[in-house]
Enzyme design. Structure first.
Site, short mmCIF file in Angstrom:
data_model
loop_
_atom_site.label_atom_id
_atom_site.label_comp_id
_atom_site.label_asym_id
_atom_site.label_seq_id
_atom_site.Cartn_x
_atom_site.Cartn_y
_atom_site.Cartn_z
N TRP A 232 -32.42 -74.97 -46.99
CA TRP A 232 -32.73 -76.23 -46.29
C TRP A 232 -32.28 -77.43 -47.12
CZ3 TRP A 232 -35.71 -80.51 -47.54
CH2 TRP A 232 -36.02 -81.38 -46.49
N HIS A 233 -32.39 -77.28 -48.46
CA HIS A 233 -32.04 -78.41 -49.33
C HIS A 233 -30.54 -78.65 -49.41
CE1 HIS A 233 -36.24 -78.17 -50.66
NE2 HIS A 233 -36.08 -79.43 -51.02
N GLY A 234 -29.73 -77.65 -49.16
CA GLY A 234 -28.29 -77.88 -49.24
C GLY A 234 -27.48 -76.63 -48.97
N PHE B 297 -30.34 -84.29 -47.42
CA PHE B 297 -30.95 -83.03 -46.97
C PHE B 297 -31.21 -83.02 -45.47
CE2 PHE B 297 -32.55 -83.35 -51.43
CZ PHE B 297 -31.50 -82.61 -51.92
#
Lengths: 366, 466
Positions: free
Chosen positions: B316-318, B466
């Site tokens: 989800w963060h990258g 994000f």
């Protein structure tokens, strides 16, 4: 004070502070030129469908609001003061003051930049200087070299810098002027050296190039309110300082042309620029790409061509007494081929003299 | 648009607040929605269409799910389709190039990347839409008013960097919320605190991280200085944004849940994740971990659940492998703590703090790398790999230059100041002094942050990507 009153005061004070500044953003007239920062503030961008869709309107508007914010100068001073006195930061935007002198922290040495500058000088040497009498190279240290050790800032090792640079220009004889300079030879608020402090540098250069000149000068103060390029970056208030012009017979008699046809004459010292956005431009009208200075009082048959940056604007007049003619070329604003093809290098002395800052950020050299 | 910009602070915010407060109650959500769409379009003029489509999709499927309340399979189908549509936008815009690139690497086939610009905040508003449809699926009444639903999804205070507001938490407030001086005053305090954290601390530490990244004279100690600076930077950046979002929400009458609770004082990684980005942790818990069975399953299945949740958290963060490694690293540590590590840490508290500090520093070095190659290089540098010297001149200079900022950040990341203020406020005389001083201090802070903004420094919010 009860919580209720505190809450009301909080809401009113925040609303007033934001509201008043917001109103001033809208109604205060915008400056056409920011003299402190030596630049034009970003104008209000044009509103078009294209500029909105590609986002340029928004990004330009952000810059416009920041550049034109009410009391910008005072807010920048507040930021600089907070950074220095509250957060105890050692520099503000890479610029710091020590012992009354402001300097940028030129660090680290950029070997690629030096190599690029060397390659451009070698190109000129290979293509144009085969008939020149002698080729010289000299390096002007920046103020940081004289301040950093005591102030605790980072600085380049100038012995390494000079060694690396001289390796890049093996065709030139190196003239070391570093021992002749000290911090006091520079303006407190500007990157440049003071003309009244570099007569010994000029004399040393002339002697090293096998000539000599008249090193007795009279001084004329053009302004006492000069604040240099670092003033705008430092952002805190600083006192003004003097700009002094040196004169002798050679300088008084000199004729300066800024065109290849020797038709357009300009003064050695353009005193009208003492109150301009950059008063240092009084010396030879600033960093013009091409200048020819003729000295009718000298008849030794010697000519000098100087490849230079802005430091030479104040140095070149002091070299004049040793030559019949001094040609000054700045290859940062004009392609070297355009300039060199118009200059006669046969039997001329050629001097490459550049400040460490320009060599360490040499992308401006063409 | 950035909260930490002159445009937001002195153009957008005053205009929106005036409009919001003079509007009758029934029009407030419309003002909020329109201003939020303008706010989003300022940074993403083209992708605002995608956001409107996402809102419409969430609205329609919310109603369809509610109408098929009696038909479980149809209700499930509508919920599944709605979640799939939301995730498909996220997958396409955020992850398409990652999959294409890795497909090319694995197969050796030539591939062409799409080079799609990531719509700002898509990860946040996608999760809010999923939260809405799943909550309606679980029995929450669907929002009949598209303006209110749009205001919830697009609400500018938390639109682009959270906290992720669950629909069930604000459903009532969307229809009925109160405005008061007490709420607005708290909101102003919270907003100013967040803005100051962002501009006076996070931005300065961000500069230090940039200086490190550009330096050719790295050393082991410089790597560690960078690791400390980045961990504090991301905390002040992200928690500062959350403070601003919560504060702006309060001014407008909303109560958003907290997103941070002094995570750096944690004594285990398990505790750290209960205190860091709490809205994301609870989202994954409620919408992924528990539907997978949570911890009420056999150990192998529980390990699987943990790995899936932390793989998703990292991803989800990258869209890079270092984020996946980062997520899985926490999965392994959480499992280790569950099985044996927690018992050891509970016995030696100083060791527990050291362990968390070490894990956090290492994890954020992995997190902030552009890819795994850089992550490995940075981690190697921290331990002297590759002949990196132990110290260098820039390390000493920048340690001294940023010493006070680092100390303030380290102290500010603990509850020390909060505890001190609470104790002082209990004394009547001091309480009165604080009541008088607080508005003055906040106005001074406003002047100083404005000064930093006017001077134009490094500014982007980290969580925008994000």
């Amino acid at each position: 004070m009860s919580d209720k009153i505190r809450n009301i005061i909080m809401c009113i004070s925040f609303s007033l502070a934001v509201g008043v500044l917001a109103l001033l953003c809208l109604v205060l007239p915008k400056e056409e030129f920011n003299f402190m920062e030596r630049r034009e503030p970003k104008p209000m961008p044009k509103l078009t469908a294209e500029s909105i869709l590609n986002g340029s309107f928004m990004s330009n508007f952000e810059e416009y609001t920041t550049d034109n914010f009410p009391f910008r100068k005072e807010f920048r001073a507040l930021k600089a003061g907070t950074s220095k006195y509250v957060f105890q930061k050692m520099d503000n935007n890479g610029v710091y003051m020590w012992d009354g002198y402001i300097s940028s922290m030129e660090y680290p040495m950029d070997s690629d930049s030096l190599a690029y500058a060397g390659s451009r000088f070698s190109y000129i040497n290979d293509k144009y200087l085969s008939e020149a009498k002698n080729v010289y190279f000299s390096l002007i240290p920046d103020k940081n070299a004289f301040m950093a050790e005591e102030s605790g800032h980072l600085s380049m090792n100038y012995d390494d810098f000079a060694d690396r640079m001289t390796e890049m220009v093996p065709f030139a004889d190196y003239i070391d002027i570093y021992p002749l300079l000290s911090l006091e030879d520079y303006y407190k608020t500007d990157t440049h050296w003071r003309q009244e402090s570099i007569a010994d540098v000029a004399e040393h250069l002339l002697t090293s190039m096998g000539t000599s000149g008249d090193n007795s000068y009279t001084e004329e103060v053009l302004t006492e309110d000069f604040r240099g390029v670092y003033y705008g970056q430092y952002a805190l208030p600083v006192p003004g300082e003097k700009i002094v012009c040196l004169s002798n017979e050679a300088i008084d008699s000199a004729v300066v042309y800024d065109d290849f046809q020797d038709k357009n004459e300009i003064p050695v010292y353009n005193v009208g620029l003492a109150d301009s956005k950059d008063p240092y431009e009084v010396y030879l009208s600033g960093s013009l790409s091409y200048l020819k200075i003729k000295n009718p009082l000298q008849s030794n048959g010697r000519r000098l061509v100087v490849f230079r940056d802005s430091f030479t604007s104040s140095l070149a007049p002091l070299l004049l007494s040793g030559y019949e003619e001094v040609t000054v070329l700045d290859i940062r604003y004009q392609m070297p081929d355009v300039l060199c093809s118009k200059v006669n290098f046969t039997d001329a002395d050629v001097l490459f003299i550049y400040s460490a800052q320009v060599l360490n950020n040499s992308e401006t050299i063409k | 648009m950035l909260f930490s910009s002159i445009t937001f602070l002195y153009y957008f915010l005053p205009a929106v607040l005036i409009l919001y407060f003079i509007s009758p109650k029934k029009l407030k959500n419309a003002v909020l929605l329109l201003s939020s769409l303008f706010f989003y379009a300022w940074g993403e003029p083209k992708y605002v269409v995608l956001m409107i489509v996402s809102i419409l999709s969430g609205y329609v499927f919310g109603l369809l799910i509610e109408k098929s309340r009696e038909n479980k399979s149809l209700r499930l189908t509508f919920c599944f389709v709605s979640v799939a549509i939301s995730l498909s936008f996220l997958l396409y815009f955020k992850y398409a190039d990652f999959f294409i690139e890795n497909f090319g690497r694995v197969t050796g086939l030539p591939v062409t990347l799409l080079n799609i610009a990531l719509p700002i905040g898509i990860s946040f508003y996608t999760f809010q839409i999923i939260s809405y449809t799943v909550d309606v699926y679980r029995g929450e009444p669907a929002q009949k008013n598209i303006i209110s639903l749009g205001a919830y999804i697009a609400m500018f205070p938390q639109l682009i960097a959270g906290p992720i507001v669950r629909y069930s938490d604000v459903a009532r407030q969307l229809g009925d919320r109160t405005l008061s001086f007490a709420k607005a005053s708290y909101g102003i305090r919270r907003f100013m605190l967040g803005l100051s954290k962002k501009i006076l601390i996070a931005n300065q530490l961000g500069e230090l991280c940039n200086i490190f990244r550009e330096s050719d004279e790295k050393s082991v100690m410089f790597y560690w200085l960078y690791a400390v600076a980045f961990a504090l930077h991301i905390y002040f950046d992200f928690s500062g944004y959350s403070d601003m979002a919560i504060g702006l929400g309060k001014i407008m009458g909303f109560d958003f849940l907290e997103n941070f609770n002094y995570p750096f004082i944690s004594k285990s990684v398990t505790e750290f994740w209960r205190r860091w980005h709490m809205s994301l942790g609870t989202w994954f818990r409620d919408y992924l971990y528990i539907p997978l069975g949570g911890n009420r399953v056999k150990t192998p299945r529980w390990i699987f659940n943990i790995l899936v949740v932390w793989l998703a958290t990292g991803f989800w963060h990258g869209a890079e492998w270092n984020f996946i490694v980062w997520g899985l690293m926490f999965a392994i540590l959480l499992m280790a703590e569950k099985f044996f590590l927690k018992k050891i840490l509970d016995k030696v508290k100083p060791l527990a703090h050291l362990y968390v500090a070490f894990v956090v520093l290492v994890s954020f070095v992995i997190f902030n790398a552009n890819d795994m190659t850089m992550a490995i290089s940075d981690l190697g540098g921290m331990f002297g790999a590759g002949g990196v010297p132990f110290v260098s001149a820039p390390f000493f200079y920048y340690l001294r230059d940023y010493a006070l900022v680092l100390i303030l950040a380290a102290v500010g990341s603990t509850p020390l100041l909060k505890t001190l203020m609470e104790k002082l406020c209990k004394k009547p005389v001091l309480s009165k002094v604080i009541n008088v001083a607080e508005p003055v201090c906040l106005m001074v802070l406003l002047a100083v942050v404005t000064a930093y903004l006017v001077d134009g420094s490094f500014n982007p919010f980290l969580y925008f990507r994000f």
